[in-house]
Structures are given as C-alpha cells and as structure tokens.
Design an enzyme around this catalytic site. Structure first.
Site, PDB file in Angstrom:
ATOM      1  N   LYS A 293     -14.319   9.058  -1.854  1.00  0.00           N
ATOM      2  CA  LYS A 293     -14.035   7.786  -2.530  1.00  0.00           C
ATOM      3  C   LYS A 293     -12.675   7.229  -2.098  1.00  0.00           C
ATOM      4  O   LYS A 293     -12.561   6.067  -1.724  1.00  0.00           O
ATOM      5  CB  LYS A 293     -14.053   7.978  -4.065  1.00  0.00           C
ATOM      6  CG  LYS A 293     -15.368   8.543  -4.603  1.00  0.00           C
ATOM      7  CD  LYS A 293     -15.358   8.660  -6.133  1.00  0.00           C
ATOM      8  CE  LYS A 293     -14.378   9.673  -6.701  1.00  0.00           C
ATOM      9  NZ  LYS A 293     -14.692  11.081  -6.355  1.00  0.00           N
TER      10      LYS A 293
ATOM     11  N   ARG B 197     -16.544   7.053 -15.437  1.00  0.00           N
ATOM     12  CA  ARG B 197     -17.035   8.414 -15.231  1.00  0.00           C
ATOM     13  C   ARG B 197     -17.892   8.888 -16.386  1.00  0.00           C
ATOM     14  O   ARG B 197     -18.371  10.028 -16.356  1.00  0.00           O
ATOM     15  CB  ARG B 197     -15.846   9.355 -15.145  1.00  0.00           C
ATOM     16  CG  ARG B 197     -15.358   9.632 -13.751  1.00  0.00           C
ATOM     17  CD  ARG B 197     -14.059  10.384 -13.914  1.00  0.00           C
ATOM     18  NE  ARG B 197     -13.905  11.455 -12.997  1.00  0.00           N
ATOM     19  CZ  ARG B 197     -13.205  11.378 -11.870  1.00  0.00           C
ATOM     20  NH1 ARG B 197     -12.650  10.252 -11.504  1.00  0.00           N
ATOM     21  NH2 ARG B 197     -13.068  12.433 -11.125  1.00  0.00           N
TER      22      ARG B 197
ATOM     23  N   ARG C  51     -14.646  20.770 -11.899  1.00  0.00           N
ATOM     24  CA  ARG C  51     -14.757  19.312 -11.688  1.00  0.00           C
ATOM     25  C   ARG C  51     -16.185  18.932 -11.293  1.00  0.00           C
ATOM     26  O   ARG C  51     -16.700  17.893 -11.720  1.00  0.00           O
ATOM     27  CB  ARG C  51     -13.769  18.860 -10.604  1.00  0.00           C
ATOM     28  CG  ARG C  51     -12.339  18.768 -11.143  1.00  0.00           C
ATOM     29  CD  ARG C  51     -11.292  18.848 -10.040  1.00  0.00           C
ATOM     30  NE  ARG C  51     -11.373  17.786  -9.060  1.00  0.00           N
ATOM     31  CZ  ARG C  51     -10.745  17.816  -7.880  1.00  0.00           C
ATOM     32  NH1 ARG C  51     -10.007  18.850  -7.555  1.00  0.00           N
ATOM     33  NH2 ARG C  51     -10.868  16.812  -7.047  1.00  0.00           N
TER      34      ARG C  51
ATOM     35  N   ARG D  10      -2.878  18.622  -3.933  1.00  0.00           N
ATOM     36  CA  ARG D  10      -3.031  18.358  -5.366  1.00  0.00           C
ATOM     37  C   ARG D  10      -3.138  19.654  -6.155  1.00  0.00           C
ATOM     38  O   ARG D  10      -3.774  20.612  -5.706  1.00  0.00           O
ATOM     39  CB  ARG D  10      -4.291  17.507  -5.595  1.00  0.00           C
ATOM     40  CG  ARG D  10      -3.982  16.029  -5.581  1.00  0.00           C
ATOM     41  CD  ARG D  10      -5.212  15.176  -5.506  1.00  0.00           C
ATOM     42  NE  ARG D  10      -6.226  15.459  -6.512  1.00  0.00           N
ATOM     43  CZ  ARG D  10      -7.333  14.755  -6.647  1.00  0.00           C
ATOM     44  NH1 ARG D  10      -7.560  13.714  -5.859  1.00  0.00           N
ATOM     45  NH2 ARG D  10      -8.219  15.064  -7.569  1.00  0.00           N
TER      46      ARG D  10
ATOM     47  N   ARG E 151      -8.026  19.611   1.776  1.00  0.00           N
ATOM     48  CA  ARG E 151      -7.351  18.305   1.720  1.00  0.00           C
ATOM     49  C   ARG E 151      -5.836  18.415   1.528  1.00  0.00           C
ATOM     50  O   ARG E 151      -5.354  19.241   0.775  1.00  0.00           O
ATOM     51  CB  ARG E 151      -7.931  17.503   0.552  1.00  0.00           C
ATOM     52  CG  ARG E 151      -7.127  16.244   0.245  1.00  0.00           C
ATOM     53  CD  ARG E 151      -7.801  15.346  -0.746  1.00  0.00           C
ATOM     54  NE  ARG E 151      -8.096  15.990  -2.003  1.00  0.00           N
ATOM     55  CZ  ARG E 151      -8.851  15.458  -2.942  1.00  0.00           C
ATOM     56  NH1 ARG E 151      -9.411  14.284  -2.744  1.00  0.00           N
ATOM     57  NH2 ARG E 151      -9.072  16.099  -4.051  1.00  0.00           N
TER      58      ARG E 151
END
Ligand code: AP5
Ligand code: MG
Ligand code: ZN
Length: 216
Positions: free
Chosen positions: A13, A88, A172, A161, A127
């Site tokens: 996203k 969400r 998640r 993160r 990431r």
C-alpha cells in the site's frame, strides 16, 4: 478523486501510494504513518495507540476516525486523496461514508491488493526505510543502487519499524483477516471494489492500479 488502498500488512500500500500520489496528484493519507508520528511525538493519541500497534492490534475506531476527520479538512485534500490503511473496520468505513456524504463526496474506487500470507511475512521482515527522507527499501526486493546509501537523499541512516518482527506480523495478519476483510463485501455492494494481483512485481502492480484509476 477519493481512492482507498485496501490490503494486508506488507501488501504494498505504502509503496504504491507514493507512486500514485506523484502520478495522479493525490495526497497520501496513511493512518499508520500518522499514528507512528504521534507515538514518536508522545502526544495523547500516541500514548493511547502505542500498545495496540506493538501488539499488532487495531487502534480504536474513535481515534483513527478522529484523525481522518481532521486531516481531510486540510487544504491539500481538496484535490482528492488516497487512503492507505484506512478504513480497516466496517465501523470506520461507515464513519468515512458519513464524513464524505456531509461534503457531497464519495469513494471512487477501493483497490484490493491481493497477496499470499507467506509472502507478506518476507516482505515485512525485510523492509527498512531511510531515516532521513523515509524512502522505503527491502533487503532483497528493493535495494538502494549503492549498498547502504539512500537513492533519494544520500543518507546512510536507515530504520526498521518496531512492529516489523515475525510475531507482530502474525498478529497483524490475523487482525486483517478478522476485522478488515469484511470491508470487501461492504464495498463490493457499493460497486466500487476493484481487485488487483499484488503478487506481481512492484512496477506491474503500479500499472494495474493506474489501469483502474484511468478507467474511472
Ligand atoms: P500500517 O502502517 O497501515 O501497517 P500495515 O497495514 O500493517 O501495512 P504496512 O505498512 O506494513 O504494509 P504496506 O501495505 O504499506 O506495504 P509496503 O508498501 O511498505 O499500520 C500499522 C499499525 O497502525 C496497525 O497494525 C494498527 O495498530 C495501526 N493502525 C493503522 N491504521 C489503522 C486504522 N485505520 N485503524 C486502527 N488501527 C490502525 O511494502 C512492504 C515491503 O514489501 C517493502 O519492503 C516493499 O519494498 C516490499 N514490496 C512492496 N510491494 C512489493 C511487490 N509487489 N513485490 C515485492 N516486494 C514488494
Ligand atoms: Mg504502509
Ligand atoms: Zn533518504
């Protein structure tokens, strides 16, 4: 134009939002980025959000709807916006519908980015981002041209993160399946849902999203 990017954690996203923002002149509204900024600044919202985020759970609807309600009043949203990570839950989608209705606006398209759960774990644990300009990278899928140096700004400082570890990713993903996938039939019933193949490579996903937007 008001576009929603819908997809599980790591679907791409944020990666695509930056590209669409540049090509279509839309502002990216990422509730995740806004909440991380609030946590870093230790605001009241940040203090409330921190534990939910660390556990891979959703922050309350009240908090995120409040953030979005304020944000879409700002001038830069007048030309349209791209929602990344919001709504969400069905309650958030209903609240958004009401906020837009009050302004005579509507959601033009909801782009569902479909990706296998197994790939998501790799994408997220690999990431990292530039600590200075926030440009996103991946250990194997998207490396800087010169190792250890940001393509965007030349910085050598990178961050990961706090919620990008294997345990939190699992949580998640479970949260996404339980609380966010009910948005698919919700938006399908409104005739705005468009599903694309998020497993394709990054440039190909951009082409698919552009096709959806250009057909509107
Ligand atoms: P948020 O920040 O929204 O995180 P998320 O939904 O878990 O999504 P990510 O940002 O992890 O993934 P992404 O889809 O942006 O992927 P990216 O482009 O970076 O939310 C964080 C937390 O905040 C939530 O858990 C919750 O606690 C809270 N929160 C936020 N919004 C909320 C709301 N509305 N309500 C309640 N709580 C809320 O890509 C990932 C990696 O994969 C990158 O390294 C990238 O380079 C790579 N990649 C991207 N595309 C591809 C591709 N096509 N092929 C290969 N690799 C790719
Ligand atoms: Mg993101
Ligand atoms: Zn940088």
């Amino acid at each position: 134009m008001i576009i929603i990017l819908l997809g599980p954690p790591g679907a791409g996203k944020g990666t695509q939002a930056i590209r669409i923002m540049e090509s279509h002149g839309l502002v990216q509204l990422s509730t995740g980025d806004m909440l991380r900024a609030a946590v870093a600044a230790e605001t009241e919202v940040g203090k409330k959000a921190k534990e939910f985020m660390a556990a891979g759970k959703l922050v309350t609807d009240e908090i995120v709807v409040g953030i979005i309600a304020d944000r879409i009043e700002e001038d830069d949203c007048k030309g349209g916006f791209l929602l990344d990570g919001f709504p969400r839950t069905v309650a958030q989608a209903e609240a958004l519908g009401q906020l837009l209705d009050d302004k005579g606006l509507k959601v033009d398209a909801v782009v569902e980015m479909k990706v296998n759960d197994e790939s998501l774990v790799d994408r997220i644990t690999g990431r990292y981002t530039c600590a200075d300009c926030n440009k996103g990278y991946h250990d194997t899928n998207l490396k800087p041209q010169k190792a250890g140096v940001c393509d965007g700004c030349g910085s050598t400082n990178f961050t990961r993160r706090a919620d990008d570890n294997r345990e939190t990713v699992t949580s998640r993903l479970a949260t996404y399946h339980a609380q966010t996938t009910p948005l698919l039939p919700f938006y399908e019933a409104q005739g705005v849902l468009r599903t694309i193949d998020g497993m394709a490579d990054i440039d190909d996903v951009t082409v698919q999203i552009n096709d959806v937007l250009n057909a509107l």
